[in-house]
Enzyme design. Structure first.
Site, mmCIF file in Angstrom:
data_model
loop_
_atom_site.group_PDB
_atom_site.id
_atom_site.type_symbol
_atom_site.label_atom_id
_atom_site.label_comp_id
_atom_site.label_asym_id
_atom_site.label_seq_id
_atom_site.Cartn_x
_atom_site.Cartn_y
_atom_site.Cartn_z
ATOM 1 C CG HIS A 132 -33.568 -28.784 17.094
ATOM 2 N ND1 HIS A 132 -33.759 -28.926 15.733
ATOM 3 C CD2 HIS A 132 -32.392 -29.381 17.364
ATOM 4 C CE1 HIS A 132 -32.737 -29.593 15.215
ATOM 5 N NE2 HIS A 132 -31.901 -29.875 16.195
ATOM 6 C CE1 TYR A 133 -33.432 -27.850 25.907
ATOM 7 C CE2 TYR A 133 -34.077 -29.959 24.968
ATOM 8 C CZ TYR A 133 -33.237 -29.213 25.775
ATOM 9 O OH TYR A 133 -32.205 -29.817 26.430
#
Length: 551
Positions: free
Chosen positions: A489-490
């Site tokens: 989830h960058y």
């Protein structure tokens, strides 16, 4: 004690059903798989130069809904560096989730592997549909704090309409099976209240979220949203690696440069130009890694840094690649005493302390000794069932770094996420892992323990279990640091207010916008794919509205 014959029969029935369901699914050829060839071409077939109203770089989670929306009114080109998901069974069914990630080092894999300087393996989507074609499928709308702190003056009706547009096509209510039901009940025993049932909203407590896997376990990625398109206005080119944004200077003094098109290379090494016409724009939807990388390679970024790479500076924009984040994941995995169904993220516990608890169960082919609990089905390998509980945090606040590794766009940049550098992130991790411990101690987890000869029950862990003394903050903090991994989830790298304005236009460059998670000042809180898909639709509608008003 259960008779051995009954135990074996239970296993046989389970694996026979799984095998039969796989055969049934394999016979289903939906409209998407049958018709994608009508609007997708290989980059080798693209002419040397062609003009469009909008060029979208990246056919991923944001790029696909953006293209589908704009194609209703304009001629649109999508350039995707990977191939198509349809026909790849590992991509298209949830059973292949881990296989795709395990094969991410392969040259032609739909997921591209990279390892951050923190030493944590990661991956990014490299296929039409982007990371929505290789993820765990969980769908949940952004928390309210995202909209309040994003730096965008959102039209909330349009936001809601955009979410619903996505959900009508590709979002389903999951059917909970053994492990997910056990986790749901365990979260409630652990005090993660209230129980909210099935909801697509981000709400504190325990809930069942949406999924992009249908009842047959088939994935419906952002690529499926392309079937909202006006196909006569849409061209999608796959295996197209965009190397540079083309820009031109305006004739009058003091004016900004304008994006006029892009250069991309096909798999045979030949270069092609795609150009915008009239009031058209180049729209970057290459993701939190691909977008800042392409800006830098095009000469848009920090002047001194670009000069150190001998990249001609087209526009000094110091915050490109800055404020880069990844959400840490910490988890425990067990081998249960019975087979479990394949399930990816369905149930989530959202705690007031800033931690989210999620779960998955995976059926993995496994070469095991004959004396294990796993059985051999006809013409099948042994299977290992692994059940996982994981914790992620809201935020994060720890800021990472981003730099080029090469001037070749195909080479991953160098990233460091600095997990837990901010002590608030570490505190939230400790809270989350303690909640995992509370769930494991619940009576709902008893059926997932093995019974020894004395009648005692215990878990069989794969990897490190939680520390015995979970009251000791330093012990739990050490566990967080030792077991940190990614949950993919960058975000960040081209933030609103620093690289783009409130309409996602790049500062100082005309006809260039960024439409993806690289613009997010804060995380959506939950898994981001719902918000990124909404963003693609939302910006597409905004652009159409602007053009109708003559802006």
């Amino acid at each position: 004690m259960r008779k051995p014959t009954v135990f074996v029969l239970r296993h046989l029935l389970f694996f026979s059903f799984t095998f039969f369901a796989t055969i049934v699914r394999s016979q289903q050829i939906p409209r998407q798989e049958a018709n994608y060839r009508s609007f997708v071409i290989n980059a080798t077939r693209f002419p040397s130069e062609e003009y469009f109203d909008y060029i979208i770089v990246g056919g991923g989670t944001a790029g696909c809904p953006l293209a589908a929306t704009l194609s209703r009114a304009f001629r649109v080109l999508v350039l995707e560096r990977g191939g198509v998901p349809y026909g790849d069974r590992n991509v298209m069914f949830q059973e292949g989730f881990l296989t795709v990630l395990a094969d991410a080092d392969a040259y032609d894999s739909p997921a591209q592997a990279f390892t951050s300087e923190d030493g944590v393996p990661n991956s990014r989507g490299r296929v039409l549909g982007g990371s929505s074609a290789v993820n765990a499928g969980f769908y949940s709308r952004a928390e309210e704090g995202f909209f309040a702190n994003s730096g965008i003056n959102w039209d909330r009706k349009m936001v809601n309409d955009s979410f619903e547009w996505v959900e009508r096509k590709i979002v389903f209510r999951p059917e909970l099976k053994t492990w997910q039901m056990g986790v749901r009940d365990g979260l409630q025993e652990a005090g993660v209240d209230p129980y909210n049932g099935f909801t697509l909203d981000h709400t504190t407590g325990t809930k069942i979220g949406g999924t992009i896997f249908d009842s047959f376990g088939r994935r419906h990625s952002a690529a499926d949203l392309l079937f909202y398109s006006r196909l006569s206005n849409l061209k999608i080119v796959v295996y197209a690696s965009v190397e540079k944004i083309l820009m031109a200077s305006n004739s009058y003094p003091g004016s900004h440069k304008s994006a006029t098109g892009v250069v991309f290379r096909d798999r045979r090494g030949r270069c092609h130009n795609a150009m915008v016409r009239g009031n058209g724009e180049v729209l970057l939807s290459a993701g939190a890694i691909g977008t800042p990388q392409l800006l830098m390679l095009s000469g848009i970024g920090p002047r001194n840094y670009l000069s150190s790479w001998r990249i001609p500076v087209a526009h000094d924009l110091p915050y490109v690649g800055k404020f880069f984040y990844d959400n840490p994941r910490n988890s425990i995995s067990i081998v249960p005493p019975m087979p479990l169904e394949q399930s990816l993220i369905q149930v989530v516990g959202i705690t007031p302390s800033g931690a989210y608890i999620e779960a998955a169960s995976n059926v993995i082919p496994f070469a095991a000794p004959a004396r294990t609990v796993f059985i051999r089905t006809p013409s099948s390998p042994l299977y290992l069932t692994v059940a996982t509980l994981m914790s992620k945090i809201n935020g994060p606040l720890s800021i990472g770094s981003f730099s080029l590794a090469s001037t070749d766009v195909r080479v991953n940049p160098i990233v460091r996420f600095n997990y837990f550098h901010n002590p608030v992130d570490l505190e939230k991790c400790v809270n989350g892992t303690r909640t995992i411990g509370d769930v494991l101690r619940s009576s709902s987890m008893d059926e997932f323990k093995f019974r020894d000869g004395l009648g005692n029950r215990e878990f069989r862990f794969i990897g490190p279990p939680l520390p015995a003394d979970q009251s000791n903050f330093e012990v739990m903090a050490d566990f967080c640091r030792r077991t940190v991994s990614t949950i993919w989830h960058y975000h960040g790298g081209c933030l609103v207010g620093k690289v783009v304005d409130g309409d996602f236009r790049v500062f100082g460059i005309n006809s260039l916008r960024i439409v993806d998670g690289s613009t997010f000042v804060v995380s959506p809180g939950t898994n981001p794919q719902a918000t990124v898909m909404m963003l693609g639709r939302y910006v597409g509608l905004k652009i159409i509205r602007e053009r109708m008003k003559g802006k």
